[in-house]
Design an enzyme around this catalytic site. Sequence first.
Site, mmCIF file in Angstrom:
data_model
loop_
_atom_site.group_PDB
_atom_site.id
_atom_site.type_symbol
_atom_site.label_atom_id
_atom_site.label_comp_id
_atom_site.label_asym_id
_atom_site.label_seq_id
_atom_site.Cartn_x
_atom_site.Cartn_y
_atom_site.Cartn_z
ATOM 1 N N GLY A 10 0.852 -1.205 0.000
ATOM 2 C CA GLY A 10 0.000 0.000 0.000
ATOM 3 C C GLY A 10 0.880 1.245 0.000
ATOM 4 N N GLY A 13 -0.223 5.054 -1.177
ATOM 5 C CA GLY A 13 -1.304 5.776 -0.514
ATOM 6 C C GLY A 13 -0.803 6.996 0.240
ATOM 7 N N GLN A 14 -1.724 7.603 0.992
ATOM 8 C CA GLN A 14 -1.393 8.849 1.694
ATOM 9 C C GLN A 14 -0.203 8.659 2.645
ATOM 10 O OE1 GLN A 14 -4.278 10.359 4.509
ATOM 11 N NE2 GLN A 14 -3.361 12.397 4.539
ATOM 12 N N ASP A 36 2.109 -2.000 -4.362
ATOM 13 C CA ASP A 36 0.729 -1.490 -4.343
ATOM 14 C C ASP A 36 -0.003 -2.091 -5.527
ATOM 15 O OD1 ASP A 36 -1.593 0.480 -4.470
ATOM 16 O OD2 ASP A 36 -0.415 1.421 -2.889
ATOM 17 N N ARG A 38 -1.856 0.005 -7.265
ATOM 18 C CA ARG A 38 -1.809 1.142 -8.186
ATOM 19 C C ARG A 38 -0.465 1.221 -8.895
ATOM 20 N NH1 ARG A 38 -3.306 6.663 -5.064
ATOM 21 N NH2 ARG A 38 -4.260 5.747 -3.230
ATOM 22 N N ASP A 54 -1.002 -7.502 -5.252
ATOM 23 C CA ASP A 54 -2.324 -7.510 -4.619
ATOM 24 C C ASP A 54 -2.188 -8.309 -3.328
ATOM 25 O OD1 ASP A 54 -4.893 -7.788 -3.773
ATOM 26 O OD2 ASP A 54 -5.668 -8.611 -5.654
ATOM 27 N N TYR A 144 -15.289 -0.012 9.088
ATOM 28 C CA TYR A 144 -13.851 0.275 9.189
ATOM 29 C C TYR A 144 -13.384 0.108 10.636
ATOM 30 C CZ TYR A 144 -9.644 3.293 9.016
ATOM 31 O OH TYR A 144 -8.375 3.808 9.109
ATOM 32 N N LYS A 148 -10.812 -2.594 12.255
ATOM 33 C CA LYS A 148 -9.591 -2.189 12.968
ATOM 34 C C LYS A 148 -9.547 -2.830 14.357
ATOM 35 C CE LYS A 148 -7.489 0.382 9.959
ATOM 36 N NZ LYS A 148 -6.270 -0.111 9.326
HETATM 37 P P1 NAD Z 1 -4.774 5.111 1.336
HETATM 38 O O1 NAD Z 1 -6.138 4.720 0.918
HETATM 39 O O2 NAD Z 1 -4.278 6.467 0.986
HETATM 40 O O3 NAD Z 1 -3.705 4.062 0.781
HETATM 41 C C1 NAD Z 1 -3.939 2.690 0.780
HETATM 42 C C2 NAD Z 1 -3.151 2.088 -0.371
HETATM 43 O O4 NAD Z 1 -3.409 0.674 -0.388
HETATM 44 C C3 NAD Z 1 -3.562 2.630 -1.747
HETATM 45 O O5 NAD Z 1 -2.441 3.100 -2.449
HETATM 46 C C4 NAD Z 1 -4.201 1.434 -2.433
HETATM 47 O O6 NAD Z 1 -3.976 1.404 -3.827
HETATM 48 C C5 NAD Z 1 -3.495 0.277 -1.737
HETATM 49 N N1 NAD Z 1 -4.279 -0.963 -1.819
HETATM 50 C C6 NAD Z 1 -5.623 -1.126 -1.747
HETATM 51 N N2 NAD Z 1 -5.952 -2.399 -1.921
HETATM 52 C C7 NAD Z 1 -4.799 -3.085 -2.113
HETATM 53 C C8 NAD Z 1 -4.507 -4.453 -2.362
HETATM 54 N N3 NAD Z 1 -5.471 -5.374 -2.462
HETATM 55 N N4 NAD Z 1 -3.208 -4.805 -2.495
HETATM 56 C C9 NAD Z 1 -2.215 -3.878 -2.406
HETATM 57 N N5 NAD Z 1 -2.450 -2.566 -2.190
HETATM 58 C C10 NAD Z 1 -3.732 -2.178 -2.049
HETATM 59 O O7 NAD Z 1 -4.684 4.865 2.920
HETATM 60 P P2 NAD Z 1 -3.731 5.587 3.965
HETATM 61 O O8 NAD Z 1 -4.406 6.808 4.427
HETATM 62 O O9 NAD Z 1 -2.348 5.668 3.440
HETATM 63 O O10 NAD Z 1 -3.825 4.551 5.176
HETATM 64 C C11 NAD Z 1 -2.868 3.524 5.375
HETATM 65 C C12 NAD Z 1 -3.237 2.770 6.627
HETATM 66 O O11 NAD Z 1 -3.303 3.674 7.738
HETATM 67 C C13 NAD Z 1 -4.626 2.102 6.574
HETATM 68 O O12 NAD Z 1 -4.594 0.913 7.309
HETATM 69 C C14 NAD Z 1 -5.510 3.094 7.292
HETATM 70 O O13 NAD Z 1 -6.631 2.480 7.856
HETATM 71 C C15 NAD Z 1 -4.574 3.607 8.363
HETATM 72 N N6 NAD Z 1 -4.969 4.918 8.871
HETATM 73 C C16 NAD Z 1 -4.947 6.025 8.080
HETATM 74 C C17 NAD Z 1 -5.340 7.253 8.604
HETATM 75 C C18 NAD Z 1 -5.325 8.493 7.766
HETATM 76 O O14 NAD Z 1 -5.795 9.542 8.221
HETATM 77 N N7 NAD Z 1 -4.777 8.456 6.550
HETATM 78 C C19 NAD Z 1 -5.770 7.340 9.929
HETATM 79 C C20 NAD Z 1 -5.833 6.179 10.690
HETATM 80 C C21 NAD Z 1 -5.399 4.974 10.163
HETATM 81 N N1 SER Z 2 -8.467 9.188 8.802
HETATM 82 C C1 SER Z 2 -9.164 7.956 8.945
HETATM 83 C C2 SER Z 2 -10.554 8.033 8.432
HETATM 84 O O1 SER Z 2 -11.120 9.100 8.510
HETATM 85 C C3 SER Z 2 -9.183 7.546 10.395
HETATM 86 O O2 SER Z 2 -8.813 6.240 10.446
HETATM 87 O O3 SER Z 2 -11.060 7.035 7.989
#
Ligand code: NAD
Ligand code: SER
Length: 327
Positions: A10, A13-14, A36, A38, A54, A144, A148
């Site tokens: 992943g 992602g962000q 990823d 993507r 994947d 979600y 978690k």
């Molecule tokens: P995101 O959606 O920006 O990135 C997730 C990435 O996973 C994407 O690039 C997507 O293409 C990839 N992905 C999806 N399905 C896939 C698969 N089957 N195989 C491989 N890759 C795959 O999410 P994020 O914000 O970077 O979050 C990352 C983690 O942090 C997640 O577990 C999320 O729950 C957790 N998290 C994020 C936040 C936040 O504010 N961003 C807050 C709390 C927890």
């Molecule tokens: N930033 C995340 C959301 O809003 C918190 O896990 O889903």
Amino acid sequence: MIKEKILVIGACGQIGVELTLELRRIYGGSQVVASDLREENELLKGTGPYVSLDVMNKEMLHVQVIRQNVTQIYLLAAILSATGEKNPNLAWSLNMQSLLNVLEIARDEQVKKVYWPSSIAVFGPTSPRVLCPQHTIIEPITVYGISKYAGEFWCNYYHHRYGLDVRSLRYPGLISYKSEPGGGTTDYAVEIFYDALSENRYDCFLKEDTFLPMMYMPDAIRATVELMEAEEKNITVRTSYNIAAMSFSPSEIGAEIKKHLPGFEITYQPDYRQTIAESWPQSIDDRIARNDWHWKPAYDLAGMTVDMLKYMKPAIEARNRKNGKVH
Ligand code: NAD
Ligand code: SER
């Protein structure tokens, strides 16, 4: 000494983009394999190896872990809160199966460490709203949050049953400018900067007085690295650690942005994400993380806002140039 070989799942992602770049800075570009579904993110290109993967395909994942001699896995693939409510089955399936695939393979292949993030979304309306403690009532109302919470207990189980060194943080909403957020309820706190800089106005999908726990991405990346580098004996929480940095409402961040962009206006049109936001605590008690591995945030609302405006401006101008909006 065996060199660490890290697989980030992943990575586009962000969080993944910035975490991969930081891990490559620490361990060396070739030691951190980004993966990823993507296409490779532009910022990652040329900084280290990239594989299309994947995580739901367990055999493919297993082959990569063996082929690359992986010693640590960071699993970031997930469906976040807002997108999850649109397709609960898909969110449950990805969020759970990806973790189980990683934990199983890590155990079988003697991977030394696994990182998997949880979220403030584990908490629900019956949890304390202010300074929500590490150990408290946890009754999440989103798919979600349920995924978690279940995931936290799988991590705990693999640690106690098989001795796997799996570590986790309950991130608050994360604010960043390098890569865009991917479908969360806290995404408004990033969108507001894009719209402020391009339109000088923002129409918020949450009510003005909705307080949520938030964190600037550099703090989140540092927390992740510090947790993963902490001595094993100091890790007392094997579900997931509460961590905190700041708490603000849309009206407060709007007022902070207005200090720098005087004409900025914010309006409110709450949608289904309001219910999700109202089910989460407004602020988090992270004393255990502070005690165990000395967690301390560096950014507050004012510091984060200055930084976001400074770095987002050129990013938006570059995006507009790419889209042919600016000549
Ligand atoms: P995101 O959606 O920006 O990135 C997730 C990435 O996973 C994407 O690039 C997507 O293409 C990839 N992905 C999806 N399905 C896939 C698969 N089957 N195989 C491989 N890759 C795959 O999410 P994020 O914000 O970077 O979050 C990352 C983690 O942090 C997640 O577990 C999320 O729950 C957790 N998290 C994020 C936040 C936040 O504010 N961003 C807050 C709390 C927890
Ligand atoms: N930033 C995340 C959301 O809003 C918190 O896990 O889903």
